[in-house]
Write a protein that holds these residues in place. Structure first.
Motif, PDB file in Angstrom:
ATOM      1  N   SER A   8      41.213   5.605  -4.771  1.00  0.00           N
ATOM      2  CA  SER A   8      39.837   5.500  -4.308  1.00  0.00           C
ATOM      3  C   SER A   8      39.489   4.016  -4.352  1.00  0.00           C
ATOM      4  O   SER A   8      39.643   3.377  -5.389  1.00  0.00           O
ATOM      5  CB  SER A   8      38.904   6.292  -5.228  1.00  0.00           C
ATOM      6  N   GLN A  10      36.496   1.297  -3.743  1.00  0.00           N
ATOM      7  CA  GLN A  10      35.040   1.210  -3.625  1.00  0.00           C
ATOM      8  C   GLN A  10      34.604  -0.254  -3.626  1.00  0.00           C
ATOM      9  O   GLN A  10      35.125  -1.055  -4.409  1.00  0.00           O
ATOM     10  CB  GLN A  10      34.376   1.922  -4.800  1.00  0.00           C
ATOM     11  N   PHE A  11      33.640  -0.561  -2.777  1.00  0.00           N
ATOM     12  CA  PHE A  11      33.114  -1.923  -2.687  1.00  0.00           C
ATOM     13  C   PHE A  11      31.631  -1.946  -3.006  1.00  0.00           C
ATOM     14  O   PHE A  11      30.799  -1.750  -2.124  1.00  0.00           O
ATOM     15  CB  PHE A  11      33.349  -2.499  -1.293  1.00  0.00           C
ATOM     16  N   ALA A  12      31.287  -2.189  -4.263  1.00  0.00           N
ATOM     17  CA  ALA A  12      29.893  -2.418  -4.624  1.00  0.00           C
ATOM     18  C   ALA A  12      29.506  -3.834  -4.197  1.00  0.00           C
ATOM     19  O   ALA A  12      28.352  -4.123  -3.922  1.00  0.00           O
ATOM     20  CB  ALA A  12      29.688  -2.240  -6.125  1.00  0.00           C
ATOM     21  N   ARG A  17      35.927  -7.382   1.280  1.00  0.00           N
ATOM     22  CA  ARG A  17      36.389  -6.163   1.953  1.00  0.00           C
ATOM     23  C   ARG A  17      37.489  -6.481   2.968  1.00  0.00           C
ATOM     24  O   ARG A  17      38.494  -5.783   3.049  1.00  0.00           O
ATOM     25  CB  ARG A  17      35.229  -5.446   2.632  1.00  0.00           C
ATOM     26  N   ALA A  40      41.026   4.698  -9.312  1.00  0.00           N
ATOM     27  CA  ALA A  40      39.893   4.188  -8.543  1.00  0.00           C
ATOM     28  C   ALA A  40      39.824   2.684  -8.766  1.00  0.00           C
ATOM     29  O   ALA A  40      39.889   2.217  -9.909  1.00  0.00           O
ATOM     30  CB  ALA A  40      38.596   4.850  -8.991  1.00  0.00           C
ATOM     31  N   ARG A  42      37.364  -0.449  -8.041  1.00  0.00           N
ATOM     32  CA  ARG A  42      35.984  -0.762  -7.668  1.00  0.00           C
ATOM     33  C   ARG A  42      35.789  -2.271  -7.725  1.00  0.00           C
ATOM     34  O   ARG A  42      36.066  -2.892  -8.752  1.00  0.00           O
ATOM     35  CB  ARG A  42      35.013  -0.057  -8.613  1.00  0.00           C
ATOM     36  N   VAL A  44      33.184  -5.227  -7.778  1.00  0.00           N
ATOM     37  CA  VAL A  44      31.779  -5.335  -8.183  1.00  0.00           C
ATOM     38  C   VAL A  44      31.296  -6.788  -8.132  1.00  0.00           C
ATOM     39  O   VAL A  44      32.085  -7.725  -8.060  1.00  0.00           O
ATOM     40  CB  VAL A  44      31.564  -4.762  -9.605  1.00  0.00           C
ATOM     41  N   GLU A  48      27.119  -6.337 -12.291  1.00  0.00           N
ATOM     42  CA  GLU A  48      27.775  -5.101 -12.726  1.00  0.00           C
ATOM     43  C   GLU A  48      28.970  -5.399 -13.633  1.00  0.00           C
ATOM     44  O   GLU A  48      29.184  -4.719 -14.631  1.00  0.00           O
ATOM     45  CB  GLU A  48      28.221  -4.266 -11.516  1.00  0.00           C
ATOM     46  N   ASP A  79      40.328   3.878 -13.936  1.00  0.00           N
ATOM     47  CA  ASP A  79      39.457   3.084 -13.073  1.00  0.00           C
ATOM     48  C   ASP A  79      39.778   1.620 -13.334  1.00  0.00           C
ATOM     49  O   ASP A  79      39.892   1.206 -14.493  1.00  0.00           O
ATOM     50  CB  ASP A  79      37.977   3.306 -13.414  1.00  0.00           C
ATOM     51  N   VAL A  81      38.172  -2.055 -12.454  1.00  0.00           N
ATOM     52  CA  VAL A  81      36.967  -2.710 -11.957  1.00  0.00           C
ATOM     53  C   VAL A  81      37.247  -4.205 -11.871  1.00  0.00           C
ATOM     54  O   VAL A  81      37.553  -4.842 -12.885  1.00  0.00           O
ATOM     55  CB  VAL A  81      35.764  -2.437 -12.891  1.00  0.00           C
TER      56      VAL A  81
END
Length: 147
Positions: A8, A10-12, A17, A40, A42, A44, A48, A79, A81
């Motif tokens: 997974s 994710q782009f906070a 990107r 995952a 992520r 951030v 964050e 995860d 981060v």
């Protein structure tokens, strides 16, 4: 046979990107996986990253990568981060490409997710050697060779 990976992404913070295509991230994570995993990743911003580092490690600053590992067997569940502004700043300071630094941190975080650590000199030496080996296989220079 390559370990199976459920990724997974994710782009906070979306600033990188374009530099972090899903297939590239999967390649970097998979390179370090010794068994199948659900991971995952992520990306951030500094706020964050700082909040998570403060809440989970008691350190009031944003760090480059945090690993939250939940299971090691029968598969890795974790995860990762990564703090985009910190990664960008460190890449510039180290004189490496953004891709090379992300590759290093994704390999580093994935190893942590499998129980690798660098709390003492022996662990640090073993982990750094493994990272260097994996990154060389991916086509990147030794991240620890810089002086």
């Amino acid at each position: 046979m390559k370990p199976e990976l459920q990724l997974s992404l994710q782009f906070a913070d979306a600033r990188h990107r374009g530099a972090l295509a899903r297939h590239r991230v999967a390649r970097f994570v998979r390179a370090a996986l010794e068994t199948s995993g659900r991971i995952a990743v992520r990306i951030v911003d500094e706020d964050e990253g700082r909040t998570l580092n403060r809440e989970y490690r008691g350190k009031d600053y944003a760090t480059n990568v945090l690993t939250f590992d939940y299971e090691h067997e029968p598969e890795v569940v974790a995860d990762l981060v990564l703090c985009a502004p910190v990664v960008e700043r460190e890449a510039a300071e180290q004189g490496v490409t953004l891709e090379a630094h992300y590759a290093h941190l994704l390999v580093h975080g994935t190893l942590h997710a499998q129980g690798w650590d660098h709390e003492d000199d022996g662990e640090a030496e073993a982990m750094e050697a493994r990272e260097t080996e994996l990154l060389a296989a991916l086509g990147f220079a030794d991240p620890y060779a810089r002086g």
